[in-house]
Scaffold this motif. Structure first.
Motif, PDB file in Angstrom:
ATOM      1  N   GLU A   6      42.658  36.076  29.977  1.00 31.05           N
ATOM      2  CA  GLU A   6      42.887  35.651  31.358  1.00 31.05           C
ATOM      3  C   GLU A   6      43.172  36.887  32.208  1.00 31.05           C
ATOM      4  OE1 GLU A   6      43.807  32.191  32.678  1.00 31.05           O
ATOM      5  OE2 GLU A   6      42.746  31.413  30.945  1.00 31.05           O
ATOM      6  N   ILE A   7      42.789  36.803  33.469  1.00 34.56           N
ATOM      7  CA  ILE A   7      43.074  37.876  34.411  1.00 34.56           C
ATOM      8  C   ILE A   7      43.575  37.226  35.698  1.00 34.56           C
ATOM      9  CG2 ILE A   7      40.635  37.945  35.143  1.00 34.56           C
ATOM     10  CD1 ILE A   7      41.048  41.010  35.597  1.00 34.56           C
ATOM     11  N   SER A   8      44.593  37.816  36.294  1.00 29.73           N
ATOM     12  CA  SER A   8      45.171  37.214  37.503  1.00 29.73           C
ATOM     13  C   SER A   8      44.292  37.534  38.711  1.00 29.73           C
ATOM     14  CB  SER A   8      46.578  37.756  37.746  1.00 29.73           C
ATOM     15  OG  SER A   8      46.495  39.103  38.206  1.00 29.73           O
ATOM     16  N   PRO A   9      44.352  36.687  39.744  1.00 29.81           N
ATOM     17  CA  PRO A   9      43.605  36.972  40.967  1.00 29.81           C
ATOM     18  C   PRO A   9      43.964  38.341  41.560  1.00 29.81           C
ATOM     19  CG  PRO A   9      44.371  34.707  40.988  1.00 29.81           C
ATOM     20  CD  PRO A   9      45.003  35.375  39.791  1.00 29.81           C
ATOM     21  N   GLU A  10      45.219  38.745  41.422  1.00 29.04           N
ATOM     22  CA  GLU A  10      45.640  40.055  41.949  1.00 29.04           C
ATOM     23  C   GLU A  10      44.928  41.190  41.206  1.00 29.04           C
ATOM     24  OE1 GLU A  10      48.335  36.930  42.947  1.00 29.04           O
ATOM     25  OE2 GLU A  10      47.869  37.624  40.940  1.00 29.04           O
ATOM     26  N   GLU A  11      44.800  41.047  39.884  1.00 30.26           N
ATOM     27  CA  GLU A  11      44.089  42.065  39.095  1.00 30.26           C
ATOM     28  C   GLU A  11      42.607  42.080  39.452  1.00 30.26           C
ATOM     29  OE1 GLU A  11      45.803  42.427  34.743  1.00 30.26           O
ATOM     30  OE2 GLU A  11      45.864  40.329  35.402  1.00 30.26           O
ATOM     31  N   GLY A  68      40.479  27.124  37.544  1.00 31.57           N
ATOM     32  CA  GLY A  68      40.511  27.877  36.290  1.00 31.57           C
ATOM     33  C   GLY A  68      40.019  27.111  35.076  1.00 31.57           C
ATOM     34  N   MET A  88      39.508  34.002  35.412  1.00 35.41           N
ATOM     35  CA  MET A  88      40.497  34.238  36.472  1.00 35.41           C
ATOM     36  C   MET A  88      41.448  33.045  36.516  1.00 35.41           C
ATOM     37  SD  MET A  88      40.088  35.283  40.487  1.00 35.41           S
ATOM     38  CE  MET A  88      40.097  33.691  41.308  1.00 35.41           C
ATOM     39  N   SER A  89      42.695  33.297  36.111  1.00 34.79           N
ATOM     40  CA  SER A  89      43.692  32.224  36.042  1.00 34.79           C
ATOM     41  C   SER A  89      44.000  31.678  37.435  1.00 34.79           C
ATOM     42  CB  SER A  89      44.965  32.735  35.377  1.00 34.79           C
ATOM     43  OG  SER A  89      45.462  33.846  36.084  1.00 34.79           O
ATOM     44  N   GLY A  90      44.108  30.369  37.521  1.00 33.59           N
ATOM     45  CA  GLY A  90      44.454  29.729  38.793  1.00 33.59           C
ATOM     46  C   GLY A  90      43.276  29.521  39.720  1.00 33.59           C
ATOM     47  N   GLU A  94      44.377  30.104  43.791  1.00 38.73           N
ATOM     48  CA  GLU A  94      45.353  31.197  43.748  1.00 38.73           C
ATOM     49  C   GLU A  94      44.836  32.471  44.424  1.00 38.73           C
ATOM     50  OE1 GLU A  94      48.481  30.934  42.520  1.00 38.73           O
ATOM     51  OE2 GLU A  94      48.060  28.820  42.159  1.00 38.73           O
ATOM     52  N   TRP A  95      43.578  32.499  44.818  1.00 38.69           N
ATOM     53  CA  TRP A  95      42.964  33.702  45.389  1.00 38.69           C
ATOM     54  C   TRP A  95      43.507  33.953  46.795  1.00 38.69           C
ATOM     55  CZ3 TRP A  95      40.427  37.819  43.903  1.00 38.69           C
ATOM     56  CH2 TRP A  95      39.731  38.580  44.826  1.00 38.69           C
TER      57      TRP A  95
END
Length: 102
Positions: A6-11, A68, A88-90, A94-95
């Motif tokens: 998983e990768i966060s929207p911020e990343e 997600g 991309m988690s969320g 979440e973006w």
């Protein structure tokens, strides 16, 4: 079955313009019409099994949908085909970054 990374929207925001990174949005046309991350490829989840042959295994793919879940399913499929993939988690919920109209 290997675990999906998983990768966060911020990343994603930080790496989305790197040459070896490809964002793939698997949402439906009407969802994408409301906004898509710039330079993201649009391949509907239902089309991924036909379209994956056009993707390069030299790239890293980040899969995106609304929340997600669908992108996780697409990630599983591509990972089974030998692709380097993250979910991309969320999702787009979440973006926080920019989107463009398609």
């Amino acid at each position: 079955m290997a675990e999906i990374k998983e990768i966060s929207p911020e990343e994603v925001e930080k790496i989305k313009n790197e040459n070896n990174v490809v964002l793939v949005d698997v949402r439906e046309d009407d969802e994408v019409a409301q906004g898509i991350i710039e330079n993201a490829k649009h391949i509907k989840l239902g089309d991924i099994t036909q379209e994956y042959g056009n993707l390069s295994k030299d790239k890293e793919y980040i899969m995106i949908c609304r929340s997600g879940r669908r992108s996780y399913n697409a990630s599983e499929f591509l990972q089974e085909q030998g692709f380097n993939v993250k979910n991309m988690s969320g999702g787009m919920l979440e973006w926080k970054g920019e989107t463009i109209s398609k």
